[in-house]
Design a protein around this motif. Sequence first.
Motif, PDB file in Angstrom:
ATOM      1  N   THR A 160       0.860  -1.180   0.000  1.00  0.00           N
ATOM      2  CA  THR A 160       0.000   0.000   0.000  1.00  0.00           C
ATOM      3  C   THR A 160       0.902   1.237   0.000  1.00  0.00           C
ATOM      4  N   PRO A 161       0.691   2.163  -0.932  1.00  0.00           N
ATOM      5  CA  PRO A 161       1.587   3.326  -1.006  1.00  0.00           C
ATOM      6  C   PRO A 161       1.375   4.312   0.138  1.00  0.00           C
ATOM      7  N   LEU A 162       2.424   5.016   0.481  1.00  0.00           N
ATOM      8  CA  LEU A 162       2.394   6.018   1.546  1.00  0.00           C
ATOM      9  C   LEU A 162       1.243   6.993   1.361  1.00  0.00           C
ATOM     10  N   THR A 163       1.000   7.432   0.146  1.00  0.00           N
ATOM     11  CA  THR A 163      -0.040   8.430  -0.100  1.00  0.00           C
ATOM     12  C   THR A 163      -1.423   7.932   0.310  1.00  0.00           C
ATOM     13  N   SER A 164      -1.632   6.632   0.381  1.00  0.00           N
ATOM     14  CA  SER A 164      -2.929   6.090   0.803  1.00  0.00           C
ATOM     15  C   SER A 164      -3.226   6.357   2.269  1.00  0.00           C
ATOM     16  N   PHE A 165      -2.202   6.603   3.067  1.00  0.00           N
ATOM     17  CA  PHE A 165      -2.391   6.808   4.500  1.00  0.00           C
ATOM     18  C   PHE A 165      -2.595   8.276   4.868  1.00  0.00           C
ATOM     19  N   LEU A 166      -2.355   9.175   3.942  1.00  0.00           N
ATOM     20  CA  LEU A 166      -2.316  10.594   4.276  1.00  0.00           C
ATOM     21  C   LEU A 166      -3.672  11.186   4.637  1.00  0.00           C
ATOM     22  N   GLU A 167      -4.755  10.624   4.157  1.00  0.00           N
ATOM     23  CA  GLU A 167      -6.083  11.192   4.413  1.00  0.00           C
ATOM     24  C   GLU A 167      -6.945  10.320   5.319  1.00  0.00           C
ATOM     25  N   LEU A 168      -6.352   9.345   5.997  1.00  0.00           N
ATOM     26  CA  LEU A 168      -7.134   8.496   6.893  1.00  0.00           C
ATOM     27  C   LEU A 168      -7.647   9.280   8.090  1.00  0.00           C
ATOM     28  N   ASP A 169      -8.798   8.877   8.616  1.00  0.00           N
ATOM     29  CA  ASP A 169      -9.334   9.466   9.842  1.00  0.00           C
ATOM     30  C   ASP A 169      -8.618   8.813  11.012  1.00  0.00           C
ATOM     31  N   ILE A 170      -7.468   9.347  11.362  1.00  0.00           N
ATOM     32  CA  ILE A 170      -6.624   8.721  12.372  1.00  0.00           C
ATOM     33  C   ILE A 170      -7.201   8.806  13.771  1.00  0.00           C
TER      34      ILE A 170
END
Length: 139
Positions: free
Chosen positions: A115-125
Amino acid sequence: MDDRGFERYVADLCRRDGCTDVTRVGGAGDLGADVTGHLPDGRRFVIQCKRYAKHRTVGSRDLQTFNGTARAEHGADVPVFVASCVFTGPAREFAARHRLCLIDVDLLGFWNSGTPLTSFLELDISRSGTHRKLHPDHD
């Protein structure tokens, strides 16, 4: 893997995902920047890495320190905090308020698997990790 090895591993994942100018800069006096570079779209990222045992947690104090330097000292467009464990609830809430990307041990597994890094940037952390809570509007 030691701390430096973990930082090299994270830097290699960034390179795999098409990031450029990726540099491992961690060490004494790094002011919270272990890996820096540019995302494929040109935004500058700064990553803080914490290699802790899985039973440990990263609390909001670590994130507050990182938040104080990521943008102001390092010019980050995208501050990212990567940990080999989970983040506490208050840490996730702080990160959500300050637009910090968190990658915990579970997301690290997905990143490692492609999974690319950019996929994690907009997650509702604020709802990520092992302490998920449903948002009041979604009950």
